[in-house]
Design an enzyme around this catalytic site. Structure first.
Site, PDB file in Angstrom:
ATOM      1  N   CYS A   2      -6.974   3.455   0.528  1.00 50.56           N
ATOM      2  CA  CYS A   2      -7.793   4.433  -0.186  1.00 50.56           C
ATOM      3  C   CYS A   2      -7.043   4.968  -1.404  1.00 50.56           C
ATOM      4  O   CYS A   2      -5.813   4.961  -1.448  1.00 50.56           O
ATOM      5  CB  CYS A   2      -8.107   5.606   0.715  1.00 50.56           C
ATOM      6  SG  CYS A   2      -8.752   5.150   2.316  1.00 50.56           S
ATOM      7  N   ARG A  27      -5.834  -1.089  -5.495  1.00 53.71           N
ATOM      8  CA  ARG A  27      -5.366  -0.787  -4.142  1.00 53.71           C
ATOM      9  C   ARG A  27      -6.284  -1.384  -3.067  1.00 53.71           C
ATOM     10  O   ARG A  27      -5.894  -1.488  -1.918  1.00 53.71           O
ATOM     11  CB  ARG A  27      -5.281   0.731  -3.949  1.00 53.71           C
ATOM     12  CG  ARG A  27      -4.222   1.377  -4.812  1.00 53.71           C
ATOM     13  CD  ARG A  27      -4.388   2.872  -4.836  1.00 53.71           C
ATOM     14  NE  ARG A  27      -4.092   3.491  -3.561  1.00 53.71           N
ATOM     15  CZ  ARG A  27      -2.895   3.900  -3.175  1.00 53.71           C
ATOM     16  NH1 ARG A  27      -1.865   3.719  -3.967  1.00 53.71           N
ATOM     17  NH2 ARG A  27      -2.713   4.479  -2.024  1.00 53.71           N
ATOM     18  N   TRP A  77     -11.041   2.585   1.804  1.00 53.71           N
ATOM     19  CA  TRP A  77     -10.808   1.294   2.459  1.00 53.71           C
ATOM     20  C   TRP A  77     -11.036   1.576   3.940  1.00 53.71           C
ATOM     21  O   TRP A  77     -10.247   2.291   4.564  1.00 53.71           O
ATOM     22  CB  TRP A  77      -9.373   0.855   2.181  1.00 53.71           C
ATOM     23  CG  TRP A  77      -9.024  -0.521   2.628  1.00 53.71           C
ATOM     24  CD1 TRP A  77      -9.302  -1.691   1.972  1.00 53.71           C
ATOM     25  CD2 TRP A  77      -8.312  -0.887   3.817  1.00 53.71           C
ATOM     26  NE1 TRP A  77      -8.816  -2.749   2.681  1.00 53.71           N
ATOM     27  CE2 TRP A  77      -8.203  -2.300   3.818  1.00 53.71           C
ATOM     28  CE3 TRP A  77      -7.762  -0.181   4.882  1.00 53.71           C
ATOM     29  CZ2 TRP A  77      -7.563  -3.006   4.831  1.00 53.71           C
ATOM     30  CZ3 TRP A  77      -7.121  -0.884   5.900  1.00 53.71           C
ATOM     31  CH2 TRP A  77      -7.029  -2.274   5.865  1.00 53.71           C
ATOM     32  N   ASN A 103      -6.738  10.348   2.457  1.00 55.31           N
ATOM     33  CA  ASN A 103      -6.158   9.022   2.751  1.00 55.31           C
ATOM     34  C   ASN A 103      -5.320   9.178   4.002  1.00 55.31           C
ATOM     35  O   ASN A 103      -4.649  10.199   4.168  1.00 55.31           O
ATOM     36  CB  ASN A 103      -5.187   8.568   1.656  1.00 55.31           C
ATOM     37  CG  ASN A 103      -5.891   8.209   0.388  1.00 55.31           C
ATOM     38  OD1 ASN A 103      -7.107   8.210   0.337  1.00 55.31           O
ATOM     39  ND2 ASN A 103      -5.121   7.914  -0.635  1.00 55.31           N
ATOM     40  N   GLY A 104      -5.299   8.140   4.825  1.00 57.81           N
ATOM     41  CA  GLY A 104      -4.473   8.204   6.033  1.00 57.81           C
ATOM     42  C   GLY A 104      -5.352   8.138   7.264  1.00 57.81           C
ATOM     43  O   GLY A 104      -6.528   7.768   7.195  1.00 57.81           O
ATOM     44  N   GLU A 483       5.603 -18.223   1.889  1.00 57.79           N
ATOM     45  CA  GLU A 483       5.083 -17.389   0.809  1.00 57.79           C
ATOM     46  C   GLU A 483       3.965 -18.116   0.045  1.00 57.79           C
ATOM     47  O   GLU A 483       2.953 -17.510  -0.318  1.00 57.79           O
ATOM     48  CB  GLU A 483       6.234 -16.984  -0.127  1.00 57.79           C
ATOM     49  CG  GLU A 483       5.847 -16.176  -1.356  1.00 57.79           C
ATOM     50  CD  GLU A 483       5.107 -14.873  -1.069  1.00 57.79           C
ATOM     51  OE1 GLU A 483       5.041 -14.435   0.087  1.00 57.79           O
ATOM     52  OE2 GLU A 483       4.557 -14.296  -2.026  1.00 57.79           O
ATOM     53  N   LYS A 487       0.209 -16.615  -0.299  1.00 58.88           N
ATOM     54  CA  LYS A 487      -0.449 -16.382  -1.593  1.00 58.88           C
ATOM     55  C   LYS A 487      -1.804 -17.062  -1.614  1.00 58.88           C
ATOM     56  O   LYS A 487      -2.799 -16.470  -2.024  1.00 58.88           O
ATOM     57  CB  LYS A 487       0.371 -16.955  -2.747  1.00 58.88           C
ATOM     58  CG  LYS A 487       1.478 -16.202  -3.397  1.00 58.88           C
ATOM     59  CD  LYS A 487       1.287 -14.853  -3.949  1.00 58.88           C
ATOM     60  CE  LYS A 487       1.214 -13.794  -2.885  1.00 58.88           C
ATOM     61  NZ  LYS A 487       2.387 -13.042  -2.618  1.00 58.88           N
ATOM     62  N   GLU A 490      -4.423 -15.411   0.764  1.00 60.12           N
ATOM     63  CA  GLU A 490      -4.822 -14.072   0.315  1.00 60.12           C
ATOM     64  C   GLU A 490      -5.911 -14.086  -0.746  1.00 60.12           C
ATOM     65  O   GLU A 490      -6.813 -13.277  -0.713  1.00 60.12           O
ATOM     66  CB  GLU A 490      -3.615 -13.398  -0.357  1.00 60.12           C
ATOM     67  CG  GLU A 490      -2.698 -12.659   0.535  1.00 60.12           C
ATOM     68  CD  GLU A 490      -1.620 -11.979  -0.284  1.00 60.12           C
ATOM     69  OE1 GLU A 490      -0.845 -12.674  -0.968  1.00 60.12           O
ATOM     70  OE2 GLU A 490      -1.557 -10.749  -0.240  1.00 60.12           O
ATOM     71  N   HIS A 506       5.906 -30.849  15.799  1.00 56.66           N
ATOM     72  CA  HIS A 506       5.724 -30.052  17.022  1.00 56.66           C
ATOM     73  C   HIS A 506       4.358 -29.383  17.065  1.00 56.66           C
ATOM     74  O   HIS A 506       4.175 -28.399  17.777  1.00 56.66           O
ATOM     75  CB  HIS A 506       6.848 -29.018  17.139  1.00 56.66           C
ATOM     76  CG  HIS A 506       8.200 -29.657  17.189  1.00 56.66           C
ATOM     77  ND1 HIS A 506       8.675 -30.269  18.328  1.00 56.66           N
ATOM     78  CD2 HIS A 506       9.144 -29.838  16.239  1.00 56.66           C
ATOM     79  CE1 HIS A 506       9.881 -30.784  18.077  1.00 56.66           C
ATOM     80  NE2 HIS A 506      10.184 -30.529  16.817  1.00 56.66           N
ATOM     81  N   LYS A 605      -3.446  -2.888  -1.603  1.00 57.07           N
ATOM     82  CA  LYS A 605      -2.151  -3.088  -2.258  1.00 57.07           C
ATOM     83  C   LYS A 605      -1.017  -2.458  -1.477  1.00 57.07           C
ATOM     84  O   LYS A 605       0.034  -3.042  -1.332  1.00 57.07           O
ATOM     85  CB  LYS A 605      -2.205  -2.534  -3.691  1.00 57.07           C
ATOM     86  CG  LYS A 605      -0.920  -2.744  -4.480  1.00 57.07           C
ATOM     87  CD  LYS A 605      -0.633  -4.222  -4.726  1.00 57.07           C
ATOM     88  CE  LYS A 605       0.695  -4.467  -5.384  1.00 57.07           C
ATOM     89  NZ  LYS A 605       1.112  -5.870  -5.239  1.00 57.07           N
TER      90      LYS A 605
HETATM   91  C1  F6R Z   1       1.205 -10.219  -0.323  1.00 57.97           C
HETATM   92  C2  F6R Z   1       1.467  -8.800  -0.321  1.00 57.97           C
HETATM   93  C3  F6R Z   1       1.701  -8.124   0.983  1.00 57.97           C
HETATM   94  C4  F6R Z   1       2.856  -7.120   0.830  1.00 57.97           C
HETATM   95  C5  F6R Z   1       3.027  -6.311   2.127  1.00 57.97           C
HETATM   96  C6  F6R Z   1       4.194  -5.360   2.023  1.00 57.97           C
HETATM   97  O1  F6R Z   1       0.969 -10.705  -1.594  1.00 57.97           O
HETATM   98  O2  F6R Z   1       1.490  -8.184  -1.345  1.00 57.97           O
HETATM   99  O3  F6R Z   1       1.953  -9.032   2.001  1.00 57.97           O
HETATM  100  O4  F6R Z   1       4.016  -7.821   0.521  1.00 57.97           O
HETATM  101  O5  F6R Z   1       1.858  -5.582   2.375  1.00 57.97           O
HETATM  102  O6  F6R Z   1       4.018  -4.458   0.994  1.00 57.97           O
HETATM  103  P1  F6R Z   1       5.239  -3.661   0.386  1.00 57.97           P
HETATM  104  O7  F6R Z   1       6.119  -4.640  -0.286  1.00 57.97           O
HETATM  105  O8  F6R Z   1       4.627  -2.684  -0.569  1.00 57.97           O
HETATM  106  O9  F6R Z   1       5.927  -2.994   1.540  1.00 57.97           O
END
Ligand code: F6R
Length: 610
Positions: A2, A27, A77, A103-104, A483, A487, A490, A506, A605
């Site tokens: 949020c 976000r 959110w 938020n929270g 990674e 990516k 996502e 495996h 985010k």
């Molecule tokens: C993937 C991504 C998330 C963050 C994760 C941790 O692209 O952005 O997997 O890496 O939510 O977020 P931070 O780094 O802000 O703790």
């Protein structure tokens, strides 16, 4: 997660709130709303909608909000209750005089709700947040600040709050516990927001509200108190980054812009952290003696930051000879990790607000560990709660999929490994200097890859129809495979698995047929031949291969359907270089599929709740 924006001043609040709220779109959210105390009738007015801020703006074009000089707004959110208009914020109390955004998560909301219902307070949403509006109302004896202070004593969980009341059109109250909230200090106007970019075009003077603080904002005054009512002097910071940092500057997406920023971010980090061929880690807050005494490093992080931590494990173990353990933060906190005073906890987080990572750090501190964080957001909760902080200074990362923050975290891992390695005499001065030299060449390699992006786009487009991807890597590029897969899934929503290539037989090999694409991270490495064997096994089963290989590797042509070449670099540093083509593959596939790259569905985010 949020987003909150609040305004008090001499201008009409609604346009300011909407444009600032738009800067928090990154976000992630699924409904939004805005509310003001109207100048004409002194009453609360609000509008909410499911969906995007543009939808809210359209509604307000038809039925404009009356002018008001104080207001709050929110992007939600969904956690408790569906993303509907009724569940969107702001929420009002039963008198319609008090309006809140939150938020929270309020963990004891059910209990409070039952008690308030019994007293005749009607509930119109399924949210946990609505209880806050009624609770404040039930405690309001004419002083809004006091009512908010009393209400928050009764809340368990986490919150960032913005509160306005038609009885107090000259006040905006804010409070924080476990969810980020900042205050922007302007000239005859003040703001609250979940993050700095929201208000950067209005003011650069920022107060980072800390956990357990309540603020009373008026148009030309700001008072901060702790939850017990003791007044605290606000510490005003001037934010260094420019407005450009939060604009697309001609790029079609923030993600693409941030991918392009990586050479600059890395060269900036290297030039500020390397002086006279030595690594300087200002902010670490540990003496050389303390660093030498460390016999165990434990990394905690989530998502992409966790992958940076995994690369860090290979790097630190190799350069410093110190065993490195790593957990995703949400696991660390619920098991019994073997840690003690000689364990150095390294918490990695772009936002510095990730709830699980913060909880892991608190747990480790209770056990007497020293905690350092590798963090991008200055003044974030993680930075404040760690004993030392190594800022990556990658600039604001707006794209939900992390790119430049990841390579900056990787770079910091190399610097930390070098620092520990030299101190512990595990690597010679000569090896350290040669690795530093190689590190300094990485930004130019990334520029070279960016120049070949048209080719990467072509390859991505040609493979965008596959319904399933496998990413394989070995050794230090096993995390690169994880990674790359993260990516892709996502932002393209294509199921993608990352695996250590040695694990293929495996299980995952069962996936391979002519309908699957496999990305093989195959730069120069001691395990190169093993990767080639894996590729042959994939080809034998008709899988399509995209290989990321080192320039000059012609032999790979017989094994791969498509090849993306990277410049030859020190084997230990390859994760820094392969990251960029992996990001571009994901980006171009997502664009080809018409997805909202910067705000992928269901993602936020910064994940400020468990
Ligand atoms: C993937 C991504 C998330 C963050 C994760 C941790 O692209 O952005 O997997 O890496 O939510 O977020 P931070 O780094 O802000 O703790």
């Amino acid at each position: 997660m949020c987003g909150i924006v609040g305004y008090i001043g001499k201008k009409d609040a609604t346009p300011i709130l909407l444009s600032s709220l738009k800067r928090l779109e990154y976000r992630g959210y699924d409904s939004c709303g805005v509310g003001v105390v109207a100048q004409k009738d002194g009453k609360i007015h609000s509008k909410k909608t499911q969906g995007k801020i543009q939808g809210l703006t359209d509604i307000l074009k038809d039925k404009p909000m009356p002018t008001g000089f104080v207001g709050i707004s929110h992007t939600r959110w969904a956690t408790h209750g569906k993303p509907t208009k009724a569940n969107a914020h702001p929420h009002a109390d039963k008198t319609g005089k008090i309006l809140i955004v939150h938020n929270g998560i309020i963990e004891n909301y059910q209990e409070i709700k039952e008690a308030l219902k019994a007293k005749g307070y009607p509930f119109v949403s399924e949210t946990d947040s609505e209880v806050i509006a009624h609770l404040i109302s039930s405690l309001d004896k004419g002083d809004l600040l006091e009512a908010v202070q009393k209400a928050i004593q009764k809340l368990n969980g986490s919150f960032a709050l913005g509160v306005i009341s038609s009885d107090h059109p000259d006040k905006l109250i804010a409070a924080r516990l476990g969810s980020p909230l900042i205050i922007g200090v302007g000239c005859n106007e003040n703001f609250i927001a979940s993050d700095v970019p929201a208000i950067l075009d209005r003011t650069r003077k920022i107060v980072y509200l800390r956990d357990g603080e309540v603020a009373e904002l008026q148009k030309s005054s700001l008072k901060i108190f702790d939850f017990k009512g003791k007044q605290i002097k606000p510490k005003v910071h001037t934010v260094a980054f420019k407005l450009d940092a939060v604009q697309k500057e001609g790029f079609s997406h923030f993600m693409l812009k941030e991918i392009h920023e990586q050479p600059k971010v890395l060269s900036g980090m290297l030039s500020s952290r390397i002086k006279n061929k030595k690594v300087h880690l200002e902010g670490l807050s540990l003496t050389d003696k303390q660093l030498k005494g460390i016999n165990h490093v434990f990394v905690v992080a989530c998502g992409t930051a966790y992958h940076a931590g995994l690369v860090g494990k290979y790097v630190i173990e190799q350069l410093a000879g110190v065993p490195v353990s790593i957990d995703v933060s949400s696991e660390f906190r619920y098991r019994t990790p073997i840690i003690n005073k000689k364990t150095l906890i390294v918490a990695v987080s772009q936002s510095g607000e990730t709830a699980d990572t913060l909880a892991a750090v608190r747990e480790a501190k209770l056990k007497g560990c020293k905690v350092i964080s590798i963090c991008n957001v200055v003044g974030s909760s993680l930075a404040r709660e760690s004993h030392g902080v190594l800022y990556t200074h990658a600039g604001p990362e707006i794209g939900v999929a992390s790119t430049k923050a990841y390579t900056a975290q990787l770079c910091m891992m190399y610097l930390l490994g070098l620092k520990l390695g030299v101190l512990k005499k595990k690597i010679s001065k000569g090896r350290s200097e040669s690795l530093i030299k190689d590190l300094k060449r990485v930004p130019s390699f990334l520029m070279m890859i960016l120049k070949s992006k048209a080719k990467i786009r072509k390859i991505a487009r040609a493979n965008s129809h596959f319904g399933c991807f496998l990413f394989l890597g070995r050794n230090i590029n096993f995390p690169s495979a994880l990674e790359g897969a993260l990516k892709l899934k996502e932002i393209s929503y294509i199921p993608a698995e990352g695996y250590a290539a040695g694990e293929m037989k495996h299980g995952p090999i069962a996936l391979i047929d002519e309908y699957r694409a496999v990305v093989c991270v195959t730069p120069e490495a001691d395990t190169y031949e093993k990767m080639i064997s894996n590729m042959q096994e994939i080809r034998a089963r008709k899988g399509k291969i995209i290989a990321i290989a080192t320039e000059g590797d012609t032999a790979i042509k017989q094994h791969a359907n498509n090849i993306i070449y990277i410049p030859s670099t020190n084997k230990l540093l390859t994760p820094l270089v392969v990251a960029l083509p992996l990001q571009l593959i994901a980006y171009y596939i997502a664009v080809e599929r018409g997805n909202d790259v910067d705000q992928p569905r269901n993602l936020a985010k910064s994940v400020t709740v468990e």
